[in-house]
Design a protein around this motif. Structure first.
Motif, PDB file in Angstrom:
ATOM      1  N   VAL A 171       0.861  -1.188   0.000  1.00 27.28           N
ATOM      2  CA  VAL A 171       0.000   0.000   0.000  1.00 27.28           C
ATOM      3  C   VAL A 171       0.898   1.239   0.000  1.00 27.28           C
ATOM      4  O   VAL A 171       1.958   1.254   0.619  1.00 27.28           O
ATOM      5  N   VAL A 172       0.451   2.281  -0.689  1.00 24.19           N
ATOM      6  CA  VAL A 172       1.194   3.544  -0.728  1.00 24.19           C
ATOM      7  C   VAL A 172       1.088   4.201   0.640  1.00 24.19           C
ATOM      8  O   VAL A 172      -0.008   4.504   1.112  1.00 24.19           O
ATOM      9  N   VAL A 173       2.255   4.411   1.283  1.00 19.35           N
ATOM     10  CA  VAL A 173       2.258   5.019   2.607  1.00 19.35           C
ATOM     11  C   VAL A 173       2.740   6.474   2.562  1.00 19.35           C
ATOM     12  O   VAL A 173       2.549   7.217   3.525  1.00 19.35           O
ATOM     13  N   GLU A 174       3.379   6.867   1.462  1.00 20.65           N
ATOM     14  CA  GLU A 174       3.848   8.253   1.351  1.00 20.65           C
ATOM     15  C   GLU A 174       3.820   8.667  -0.114  1.00 20.65           C
ATOM     16  O   GLU A 174       4.246   7.917  -0.992  1.00 20.65           O
ATOM     17  N   GLU A 175       3.291   9.883  -0.361  1.00 22.58           N
ATOM     18  CA  GLU A 175       3.249  10.425  -1.722  1.00 22.58           C
ATOM     19  C   GLU A 175       4.315  11.515  -1.830  1.00 22.58           C
ATOM     20  O   GLU A 175       4.206  12.561  -1.203  1.00 22.58           O
ATOM     21  N   VAL A 176       5.367  11.233  -2.626  1.00 24.65           N
ATOM     22  CA  VAL A 176       6.467  12.178  -2.784  1.00 24.65           C
ATOM     23  C   VAL A 176       6.071  13.289  -3.753  1.00 24.65           C
ATOM     24  O   VAL A 176       6.347  14.462  -3.516  1.00 24.65           O
ATOM     25  N   GLN A 177       5.404  12.907  -4.852  1.00 28.53           N
ATOM     26  CA  GLN A 177       4.954  13.878  -5.859  1.00 28.53           C
ATOM     27  C   GLN A 177       3.619  13.405  -6.406  1.00 28.53           C
ATOM     28  O   GLN A 177       3.460  12.227  -6.737  1.00 28.53           O
ATOM     29  N   SER A 178       2.661  14.328  -6.522  1.00 27.23           N
ATOM     30  CA  SER A 178       1.326  13.962  -7.017  1.00 27.23           C
ATOM     31  C   SER A 178       1.371  13.594  -8.494  1.00 27.23           C
ATOM     32  O   SER A 178       2.152  14.156  -9.263  1.00 27.23           O
ATOM     33  N   GLY A 179       0.504  12.668  -8.864  1.00 26.33           N
ATOM     34  CA  GLY A 179       0.338  12.302 -10.267  1.00 26.33           C
ATOM     35  C   GLY A 179      -0.963  12.881 -10.800  1.00 26.33           C
ATOM     36  O   GLY A 179      -1.890  13.170 -10.033  1.00 26.33           O
ATOM     37  N   TYR A 180      -1.046  13.036 -12.127  1.00 26.46           N
ATOM     38  CA  TYR A 180      -2.228  13.656 -12.729  1.00 26.46           C
ATOM     39  C   TYR A 180      -2.659  12.911 -13.987  1.00 26.46           C
ATOM     40  O   TYR A 180      -1.825  12.393 -14.739  1.00 26.46           O
ATOM     41  N   CYS A 181      -3.985  12.884 -14.185  1.00 28.23           N
ATOM     42  CA  CYS A 181      -4.594  12.344 -15.406  1.00 28.23           C
ATOM     43  C   CYS A 181      -5.375  13.467 -16.079  1.00 28.23           C
ATOM     44  O   CYS A 181      -5.877  14.367 -15.408  1.00 28.23           O
ATOM     45  N   MET A 182      -5.474  13.392 -17.391  1.00 25.03           N
ATOM     46  CA  MET A 182      -6.294  14.361 -18.128  1.00 25.03           C
ATOM     47  C   MET A 182      -7.212  13.599 -19.058  1.00 25.03           C
ATOM     48  O   MET A 182      -6.754  12.871 -19.939  1.00 25.03           O
ATOM     49  N   ASN A 183      -8.499  13.736 -18.818  1.00 23.21           N
ATOM     50  CA  ASN A 183      -9.527  13.050 -19.614  1.00 23.21           C
ATOM     51  C   ASN A 183      -9.251  11.540 -19.700  1.00 23.21           C
ATOM     52  O   ASN A 183      -9.358  10.914 -20.740  1.00 23.21           O
ATOM     53  N   GLY A 184      -8.872  10.964 -18.563  1.00 20.59           N
ATOM     54  CA  GLY A 184      -8.667   9.517 -18.501  1.00 20.59           C
ATOM     55  C   GLY A 184      -7.296   9.050 -18.946  1.00 20.59           C
ATOM     56  O   GLY A 184      -7.007   7.860 -18.876  1.00 20.59           O
ATOM     57  N   GLN A 185      -6.428   9.949 -19.408  1.00 22.10           N
ATOM     58  CA  GLN A 185      -5.081   9.557 -19.825  1.00 22.10           C
ATOM     59  C   GLN A 185      -4.061  10.095 -18.834  1.00 22.10           C
ATOM     60  O   GLN A 185      -4.185  11.218 -18.345  1.00 22.10           O
ATOM     61  N   LEU A 186      -3.051   9.273 -18.580  1.00 23.60           N
ATOM     62  CA  LEU A 186      -2.023   9.636 -17.609  1.00 23.60           C
ATOM     63  C   LEU A 186      -1.156  10.776 -18.141  1.00 23.60           C
ATOM     64  O   LEU A 186      -0.606  10.704 -19.227  1.00 23.60           O
ATOM     65  N   LEU A 187      -1.077  11.858 -17.349  1.00 23.47           N
ATOM     66  CA  LEU A 187      -0.167  12.960 -17.680  1.00 23.47           C
ATOM     67  C   LEU A 187       1.185  12.731 -17.015  1.00 23.47           C
ATOM     68  O   LEU A 187       2.225  12.861 -17.650  1.00 23.47           O
ATOM     69  N   ARG A 188       1.141  12.414 -15.725  1.00 24.88           N
ATOM     70  CA  ARG A 188       2.365  12.201 -14.964  1.00 24.88           C
ATOM     71  C   ARG A 188       2.063  11.196 -13.859  1.00 24.88           C
ATOM     72  O   ARG A 188       1.085  11.347 -13.124  1.00 24.88           O
ATOM     73  N   PRO A 189       2.884  10.140 -13.737  1.00 24.35           N
ATOM     74  CA  PRO A 189       2.631   9.176 -12.658  1.00 24.35           C
ATOM     75  C   PRO A 189       2.982   9.784 -11.302  1.00 24.35           C
ATOM     76  O   PRO A 189       3.864  10.643 -11.196  1.00 24.35           O
ATOM     77  N   ALA A 190       2.304   9.319 -10.285  1.00 14.95           N
ATOM     78  CA  ALA A 190       2.610   9.765  -8.925  1.00 14.95           C
ATOM     79  C   ALA A 190       3.879   9.059  -8.456  1.00 14.95           C
ATOM     80  O   ALA A 190       4.069   7.879  -8.727  1.00 14.95           O
ATOM     81  N   GLN A 191       4.745   9.794  -7.780  1.00 17.88           N
ATOM     82  CA  GLN A 191       5.943   9.185  -7.198  1.00 17.88           C
ATOM     83  C   GLN A 191       5.642   8.901  -5.736  1.00 17.88           C
ATOM     84  O   GLN A 191       5.296   9.806  -4.973  1.00 17.88           O
ATOM     85  N   VAL A 192       5.762   7.616  -5.379  1.00 22.13           N
ATOM     86  CA  VAL A 192       5.290   7.174  -4.059  1.00 22.13           C
ATOM     87  C   VAL A 192       6.303   6.253  -3.409  1.00 22.13           C
ATOM     88  O   VAL A 192       7.193   5.698  -4.049  1.00 22.13           O
ATOM     89  N   ARG A 193       6.118   6.109  -2.072  1.00 24.46           N
ATOM     90  CA  ARG A 193       6.835   5.077  -1.322  1.00 24.46           C
ATOM     91  C   ARG A 193       5.813   4.047  -0.879  1.00 24.46           C
ATOM     92  O   ARG A 193       4.744   4.403  -0.377  1.00 24.46           O
ATOM     93  N   VAL A 194       6.168   2.784  -1.035  1.00 19.07           N
ATOM     94  CA  VAL A 194       5.213   1.681  -0.806  1.00 19.07           C
ATOM     95  C   VAL A 194       5.611   0.935   0.457  1.00 19.07           C
ATOM     96  O   VAL A 194       6.807   0.697   0.720  1.00 19.07           O
ATOM     97  N   GLY A 195       4.596   0.576   1.238  1.00 15.93           N
ATOM     98  CA  GLY A 195       4.827  -0.203   2.454  1.00 15.93           C
ATOM     99  C   GLY A 195       5.268  -1.617   2.144  1.00 15.93           C
ATOM    100  O   GLY A 195       4.738  -2.246   1.206  1.00 15.93           O
ATOM    101  N   ARG A 196       6.236  -2.103   2.957  1.00 17.41           N
ATOM    102  CA  ARG A 196       6.739  -3.458   2.750  1.00 17.41           C
ATOM    103  C   ARG A 196       6.826  -4.141   4.108  1.00 17.41           C
ATOM    104  O   ARG A 196       7.460  -3.621   5.028  1.00 17.41           O
ATOM    105  N   LEU A 197       6.183  -5.301   4.214  1.00 18.06           N
ATOM    106  CA  LEU A 197       6.125  -6.029   5.474  1.00 18.06           C
ATOM    107  C   LEU A 197       7.511  -6.566   5.817  1.00 18.06           C
ATOM    108  O   LEU A 197       8.208  -7.092   4.959  1.00 18.06           O
ATOM    109  N   GLU A 198       7.900  -6.403   7.077  1.00 12.64           N
ATOM    110  CA  GLU A 198       9.212  -6.889   7.505  1.00 12.64           C
ATOM    111  C   GLU A 198       9.238  -8.393   7.606  1.00 12.64           C
ATOM    112  O   GLU A 198       8.345  -9.049   7.976  1.00 12.64           O
TER     113      GLU A 198
END
Length: 198
Positions: A171-198
């Motif tokens: 699961v995404v636990v931190e959003e480093v940079q927001s991502g955006y879509c325009m009319n259903g098409q990806l403009l820029r992916p979100a840059q995220v940090r994902v949780g990883r079980l120890e």
């Protein structure tokens, strides 16, 4: 006398000299300059068809030149229309952002007059809200990523974070940079940090 006549006839025959004046007999004697160049001769219907063909070819070349000129004018007109439309589209895109710029300037002016950070924070918050509404008006939407399962189609993982809870794994636990879509098409992916079980 009969004898005399025979002798005269024989002398006349002996003096008779034949000169052949036909040119084809002695080819070296033919004066080539005097020979007229012969044009190919065709039956009259062939000449008529050749005349029609020459006229058709002339008309074809004229039409081809006219069409080439028309194509050139059409191409120039289409390029001009495209440039004009492109300039109008740029204006339509930039116009809403001028309001955002105006609000940022007002926030800075207000903070300078009041001398407090609260006024600046309030002005910047109002400007950010205005900017989001302008983006939504042209079909740009933020991708909700935080606390959502990681989606590689919309998000780009820039790191992992160790988590204790199994529900936070992947699961995404931190959003480093927001991502955006325009009319259903990806403009820029979100840059995220994902949780990883120890």
């Amino acid at each position: 006398m009969a004898n005399q006549e025979i002798q005269d006839k024989e002398s006349d025959i002996a003096n008779f000299n034949v000169t052949d004046k036909r040119q084809f007999v002695n080819l070296e004697a033919i004066d080539k300059k005097t020979l007229a160049e012969e044009k190919p001769r065709y039956p009259s219907y062939v000449e008529e068809l050749m005349g029609r063909m020459a006229e058709t070819e002339r008309k074809f070349q004229e039409k081809k030149q006219q069409i080439d000129a028309e194509i050139g004018r059409t191409k120039a007109r289409l390029e001009s229309d495209f440039e004009r439309r492109l300039a109008l589209e740029k204006q339509q895109i930039i116009l809403p952002f001028l309001d955002v710029m105006d609000n940022l300037q007002r926030a800075l002016d207000s903070a300078a007059l009041a001398g407090t950070v609260e006024h600046l924070l309030e002005g910047v918050q109002m400007t950010a809200n205005l900017f989001r509404s302008k983006l939504q008006a042209i079909g740009v939407e933020a991708i909700p990523a935080l606390n959502q399962p990681f989606d590689p189609n919309l998000e780009q993982a820039v790191g992992t974070v160790k988590v204790q809870d199994a529900d936070s794994d992947g699961v995404v636990v931190e959003e480093v940079q927001s991502g955006y879509c325009m009319n259903g098409q990806l403009l820029r992916p979100a840059q995220v940090r994902v949780g990883r079980l120890e």
